[in-house]
Design a protein around this motif. Structure first.
Motif, PDB file in Angstrom:
ATOM      1  N   VAL A 206     -12.077  86.847 106.691  1.00  0.00           N
ATOM      2  CA  VAL A 206     -12.382  86.188 107.891  1.00  0.00           C
ATOM      3  C   VAL A 206     -14.049  85.327 107.629  1.00  0.00           C
ATOM      4  N   LEU A 207     -14.052  84.487 108.331  1.00  0.00           N
ATOM      5  CA  LEU A 207     -15.333  84.090 108.507  1.00  0.00           C
ATOM      6  C   LEU A 207     -15.774  84.845 110.231  1.00  0.00           C
ATOM      7  N   SER A 208     -16.490  85.746 109.524  1.00  0.00           N
ATOM      8  CA  SER A 208     -16.666  86.865 110.973  1.00  0.00           C
ATOM      9  C   SER A 208     -18.258  86.149 111.216  1.00  0.00           C
ATOM     10  N   GLU A 209     -18.841  86.370 112.214  1.00  0.00           N
ATOM     11  CA  GLU A 209     -20.391  85.927 112.364  1.00  0.00           C
ATOM     12  C   GLU A 209     -21.024  85.570 111.355  1.00  0.00           C
ATOM     13  N   THR A 210     -21.077  86.919 110.590  1.00  0.00           N
ATOM     14  CA  THR A 210     -22.357  87.147 110.001  1.00  0.00           C
ATOM     15  C   THR A 210     -21.622  86.103 108.584  1.00  0.00           C
ATOM     16  N   ALA A 211     -20.139  86.243 108.362  1.00  0.00           N
ATOM     17  CA  ALA A 211     -19.823  85.232 107.030  1.00  0.00           C
ATOM     18  C   ALA A 211     -20.713  83.815 107.569  1.00  0.00           C
ATOM     19  N   VAL A 212     -20.394  83.441 108.514  1.00  0.00           N
ATOM     20  CA  VAL A 212     -21.166  82.138 108.934  1.00  0.00           C
ATOM     21  C   VAL A 212     -22.352  81.406 108.499  1.00  0.00           C
ATOM     22  N   LEU A 213     -22.928  82.897 108.511  1.00  0.00           N
ATOM     23  CA  LEU A 213     -24.834  82.067 108.543  1.00  0.00           C
ATOM     24  C   LEU A 213     -24.938  82.575 106.701  1.00  0.00           C
ATOM     25  N   ALA A 214     -23.828  82.681 105.895  1.00  0.00           N
ATOM     26  CA  ALA A 214     -23.968  82.806 104.504  1.00  0.00           C
ATOM     27  C   ALA A 214     -23.951  81.498 103.573  1.00  0.00           C
ATOM     28  N   ASP A 215     -24.489  81.541 102.702  1.00  0.00           N
ATOM     29  CA  ASP A 215     -25.281  80.919 101.323  1.00  0.00           C
ATOM     30  C   ASP A 215     -23.485  80.494 100.520  1.00  0.00           C
ATOM     31  N   VAL A 216     -22.945  81.207 100.756  1.00  0.00           N
ATOM     32  CA  VAL A 216     -21.571  81.783  99.683  1.00  0.00           C
ATOM     33  C   VAL A 216     -20.651  82.900 100.309  1.00  0.00           C
ATOM     34  N   VAL A 217     -19.608  82.556 101.039  1.00  0.00           N
ATOM     35  CA  VAL A 217     -18.260  83.578 101.246  1.00  0.00           C
ATOM     36  C   VAL A 217     -17.537  83.278  99.759  1.00  0.00           C
ATOM     37  N   LEU A 218     -17.165  84.219  99.954  1.00  0.00           N
ATOM     38  CA  LEU A 218     -16.516  85.125  99.026  1.00  0.00           C
ATOM     39  C   LEU A 218     -14.672  85.403  99.582  1.00  0.00           C
ATOM     40  N   PRO A 219     -14.155  84.434  99.332  1.00  0.00           N
ATOM     41  CA  PRO A 219     -12.438  84.980 100.055  1.00  0.00           C
ATOM     42  C   PRO A 219     -12.178  86.205  99.589  1.00  0.00           C
ATOM     43  N   VAL A 220     -11.936  87.184  99.890  1.00  0.00           N
ATOM     44  CA  VAL A 220     -11.358  89.104  99.164  1.00  0.00           C
ATOM     45  C   VAL A 220     -10.101  89.410 100.076  1.00  0.00           C
ATOM     46  N   THR A 221      -9.019  90.498  99.417  1.00  0.00           N
ATOM     47  CA  THR A 221      -8.141  90.723  99.714  1.00  0.00           C
ATOM     48  C   THR A 221      -8.516  91.754 101.118  1.00  0.00           C
ATOM     49  N   GLN A 222      -7.748  92.698 101.474  1.00  0.00           N
ATOM     50  CA  GLN A 222      -8.124  93.205 102.550  1.00  0.00           C
ATOM     51  C   GLN A 222      -6.630  94.191 102.475  1.00  0.00           C
ATOM     52  N   TRP A 223      -7.079  95.178 102.502  1.00  0.00           N
ATOM     53  CA  TRP A 223      -6.012  96.556 103.426  1.00  0.00           C
ATOM     54  C   TRP A 223      -4.648  96.300 102.014  1.00  0.00           C
ATOM     55  N   ALA A 224      -3.786  96.038 103.404  1.00  0.00           N
ATOM     56  CA  ALA A 224      -2.294  96.344 102.315  1.00  0.00           C
ATOM     57  C   ALA A 224      -2.166  95.530 101.449  1.00  0.00           C
ATOM     58  N   GLU A 225      -2.618  94.323 101.260  1.00  0.00           N
ATOM     59  CA  GLU A 225      -3.042  93.526 100.305  1.00  0.00           C
ATOM     60  C   GLU A 225      -3.675  93.783  98.737  1.00  0.00           C
ATOM     61  N   GLU A 226      -4.323  94.985  98.896  1.00  0.00           N
ATOM     62  CA  GLU A 226      -4.633  96.343  97.300  1.00  0.00           C
ATOM     63  C   GLU A 226      -4.536  97.957  97.630  1.00  0.00           C
ATOM     64  N   GLY A 227      -4.532  97.696  96.236  1.00  0.00           N
ATOM     65  CA  GLY A 227      -4.619  99.740  96.543  1.00  0.00           C
ATOM     66  C   GLY A 227      -5.606 100.770  96.468  1.00  0.00           C
ATOM     67  N   GLY A 228      -5.726 101.072  96.464  1.00  0.00           N
ATOM     68  CA  GLY A 228      -6.634 102.265  96.890  1.00  0.00           C
ATOM     69  C   GLY A 228      -7.040 103.704  97.434  1.00  0.00           C
ATOM     70  N   THR A 229      -7.617 104.091  97.660  1.00  0.00           N
ATOM     71  CA  THR A 229      -7.745 105.351  98.413  1.00  0.00           C
ATOM     72  C   THR A 229      -9.073 105.895  99.802  1.00  0.00           C
ATOM     73  N   MET A 230      -8.383 106.369 100.351  1.00  0.00           N
ATOM     74  CA  MET A 230      -9.600 106.372 101.519  1.00  0.00           C
ATOM     75  C   MET A 230      -9.052 108.352 101.987  1.00  0.00           C
ATOM     76  N   THR A 231     -11.022 108.677 102.283  1.00  0.00           N
ATOM     77  CA  THR A 231     -11.042 109.874 102.769  1.00  0.00           C
ATOM     78  C   THR A 231     -10.404 110.727 104.083  1.00  0.00           C
ATOM     79  N   ASN A 232      -9.881 110.382 104.759  1.00  0.00           N
ATOM     80  CA  ASN A 232     -10.336 110.580 105.958  1.00  0.00           C
ATOM     81  C   ASN A 232     -11.410 112.115 106.969  1.00  0.00           C
ATOM     82  N   LEU A 233     -10.515 111.256 108.000  1.00  0.00           N
ATOM     83  CA  LEU A 233     -11.821 112.763 108.386  1.00  0.00           C
ATOM     84  C   LEU A 233     -12.028 113.796 108.312  1.00  0.00           C
ATOM     85  N   GLU A 234     -10.765 114.697 107.629  1.00  0.00           N
ATOM     86  CA  GLU A 234     -10.560 115.612 107.237  1.00  0.00           C
ATOM     87  C   GLU A 234     -11.001 116.323 105.590  1.00  0.00           C
ATOM     88  N   GLY A 235     -11.660 114.815 105.655  1.00  0.00           N
ATOM     89  CA  GLY A 235     -11.487 115.445 103.893  1.00  0.00           C
ATOM     90  C   GLY A 235     -10.492 115.122 102.905  1.00  0.00           C
TER      91      GLY A 235
END
Ligand code: SF4
Length: 677
Positions: free
Chosen positions: A415-444
């Motif tokens: 999304v066009l965040s408050e930081t992205a608004v300031l950018a010379d180049v904004v690259l639109p990327v996938t989010q959360w459920a649109e991509e795979g990957g691993t996370m390490t939760n608060l208990e490791g």
């Protein structure tokens, strides 16, 4: 097809299922046991958010991916040729998957050759991490599964408002709450403090004095576990030398917490069979945050809790991948596996995995705020992934000025965040459920997030972006894989033998539902849900009590700024609000900033419920609607930090840094309250 996955927001990483629609429903997973908070329930709305970016933007106009990536690569090469590799900086985030965190660190060190990389986890967990390493030799937020807390008779919760920030977590405190064993330290009477048998509300910035006072009481009333200390820890005598000067009445004078309440709190904790001490941002985000956490660890060690089955000490990680994000190399001083970048053996190991010479790897860079403060003077270009620093960094008007001073700003976001608004180049990327990957939760525990929906046409993954840019910067294509499983396979090798050893964790094992907590050094290893049961991670196996003393906040109230301001989260929003402010139900519930004030304090400033107040500090001013709260201290105001523009709480926060962790003092600064006429 319904896809089991995890929540896009906080480090509890509640289990949920994404169904066609898309919609989310909770699923039974140990940390949430079928519960979700309002953020989790409404998270599917993010997948259809209006204003979703699907086309790269170059100077604000739509561009093709090739045009945008060619332009980025060309500008980075030009700046590097003119000003050296450290003229290009990278800023990551604690919400990025392990794979992204890993590849981002590699991209910075190998493709850009820069030492200038850090991430917003510096603003989140760095003090807890520094204190954990100092005491135990290793930093894993919770060195035990969350579910262990369910058997606790007593829990001391310091600077954590879990009833609002991670509501499903509260079920694990039920036994402690019901048996009168919950003790909460927080200057505010929060929804969590309401459930406590003892609520200690210290003057903001005085937690360390309070911790010393509780240790003093524990010693004076003979609650100290001497057998445990002689067997499992060193440093008690030196620590006591400091705590001896902090008798309860002296602590009461500094903190405002009565001596009787201090004694009650220690009695609750000491008489329990199973007890835990848990800290979070309230006590960590201070210019003396590392020492504050050390003081709470000292108390836990004196009572013999860490590493004892059924008891312990832990820090509650905040961001979704706040744990994994601090292990794999997006931190200024770090290489994958929680290795130190200035350790020759670590450099050799990681360089071999990356196929480069160890001497080609840069050394440590600057911590997050120091890096942002130097933009335009040091680095001329900045690449931002998974962070909204224009809202989330301290002294944010100054940080926004530094962003404007750059020659080139690139932001990858969905999304066009408050930081992205300031950018010379904004690259639109996938989010959360649109991509795979691993996370390490608060208990490791390492968790698999599977792709559950098809991303909109036009967007790419962060891994694809890093790959495309690396190739344009002259790297071999195979050095930057785009498939998350391939990246994870490499991460496993890079982390092998390190502190956070993922070598034995595979996508196959995660798909099969195995509960794998690091370290997990080989594929037959069951993982390590509980650390420290036999020994701590220092060479002699013993924990360190570190003598620390109270020194107070970096900025004290005075005649011009007579109040203390503290900041935090609300139930409906997450971090800078870039995501949750776009969820209609959440935004409708809390659409704007507010300031919590005691009615008498509001009255003295000529303010009443619902008025707009101006909250001024030496760094700027914020506008927020007054909420009169009887339970507030009369010397303190509270602001949530999720809102942009003139409602940004970080316009007033103090960037005074902890000398050990680089953590800014988000949690206390001196302010004045004014009516807006
Ligand atoms: S925001 Fe945190 S507590 Fe709420 S559902 Fe998501 S992971 Fe669970």
């Amino acid at each position: 097809m319904p896809t089991p996955t995890h929540c896009p927001y906080c480090a509890l990483q509640c289990g949920m299922t994404v169904k066609p629609g898309p919609a989310v429903v909770p699923r039974d997973f140990p940390v949430n046991r079928g519960g979700l908070c309002q953020k989790g329930w409404t998270s599917a709305a993010l997948l259809n958010t209006p204003g979703r970016l699907t086309t790269p933007l170059v100077q604000g106009r739509p561009a093709s991916w090739d045009e945008a990536l060619d332009h980025v690569a060309q500008r980075l090469l030009e700046l590097r040729a003119a000003h050296g590799p450290d003229s290009v900086a990278v800023f990551g985030g604690g919400g990025l998957t392990n794979e992204k965190s890993y590849l981002l660190g590699k991209f910075a060190r190998v493709a850009l050759g820069t030492s200038q990389i850090d991430y917003n986890g510096r603003f989140c967990m760095s003090s807890a991490a520094a204190a954990g390493i100092r005491a135990f030799g290793v930093d894993r937020g919770l060195p035990f599964p969350v579910t262990d807390l369910s058997n606790a008779d007593a829990v001391l919760l310091v600077g954590a408002n879990v009833a609002e920030t991670m509501p499903p977590f509260v079920q694990h405190l039920r036994r402690a709450i019901d048996s009168g064993g919950l003790v909460v330290v927080d200057p505010r009477r929060t929804a969590t403090a309401e459930q406590a048998a003892v609520h200690l509300a210290p003057t903001p910035g005085t937690d360390l004095a309070l911790a010393l006072g509780l240790l003093h009481v524990a010693v004076a009333e003979r609650y100290v576990d001497k057998d445990y200390l002689s067997e499992r820890a060193i440093g008690f005598e030196e620590t006591w030398e400091v705590a001896a000067r902090w008798w309860p009445e002296q602590v009461e004078r500094v903190t405002g917490v009565s001596a009787a309440d201090q004694r009650r709190a220690v009695a609750v904790l000491s008489r329990a069979t199973n007890a835990y001490v848990l800290t979070a941002r309230g006590t960590e985000q201070h210019a003396s945050g590392s020492d504050m956490v050390s003081a709470w660890i000292n108390l836990a060690l004196a009572l013999g809790l860490p590493g004892r089955p059924g008891s312990g000490f832990g820090c509650l990680t905040g961001q979704g991948n706040g744990q994994g994000g601090r292990e794999h190399g997006q931190k200024a001083d770090q290489l994958p596996g929680y290795r130190k970048i200035d350790d020759p053996a670590a450099r050799e190991h990681v360089a071999e995995v990356w196929g480069v010479a160890p001497e080609s790897l840069p050394g440590p860079g600057k911590s997050a705020y120091e890096l942002l403060d130097s933009l335009g003077v040091g680095p001329r270009a900045l690449m931002v992934f998974g962070s909204n620093i224009a809202v989330s960094a301290p002294r944010s008007a100054h940080v926004t000025e530094r962003l404007a001073a750059l020659d080139f700003l690139v932001v990858a976001d969905f999304v066009l965040s408050e930081t992205a608004v300031l950018a010379d180049v904004v690259l639109p990327v996938t989010q959360w459920a649109e991509e795979g990957g691993t996370m390490t939760n608060l208990e490791g525990r390492v968790l698999l997030r599977s792709r559950a929906v098809t991303p909109p046409p036009g967007v790419r993954t962060d891994l694809e972006v890093l790959h495309e840019l690396a190739v344009r910067l002259g790297q071999p294509a195979e050095r930057f894989p785009v498939n998350e499983e391939s990246v994870f396979a490499e991460l496993r090798r890079a982390s092998a033998g390190g502190v956070a050893d993922y070598a034995g964790i595979s996508y196959e094992r995660l798909r099969a539902g195995e509960a794998l907590h690091w370290p997990c050094p080989d594929e037959r290893h069951p993982g390590t849900p509980r650390l420290f049961l036999d020994r701590f991670a220092h060479a002699d196996g013993k924990a360190r009590m570190v003598p620390v003393d109270h020194r107070g906040p970096a900025e004290l109230p005075d005649d011009d700024y007579p109040l203390s301001a503290t900041t935090g989260r609300v139930l409906q929003h997450y971090q800078s609000g870039a995501q949750t402010r776009r969820v209609p139900e959440l935004n409708a519930a809390v659409p704007e900033a507010f300031v919590e004030v005691h009615p008498d304090t509001a009255d003295r400033a000529g303010l009443a419920e619902g008025d707009v107040a101006r909250i001024c500090s030496r760094r700027g001013e914020v506008l927020a609607k007054v909420r009169c709260v009887q339970g507030m201290r009369i010397d303190t105001v509270f602001l949530p930090f999720h809102f942009p523009g003139e409602q940004r709480a970080n316009l007033i926060t103090n960037p005074a840094l902890d000398p050990i962790s680089g953590m800014p003092e988000f949690k206390v600064c001196a302010v004045r309250l004014e009516a807006v006429t």
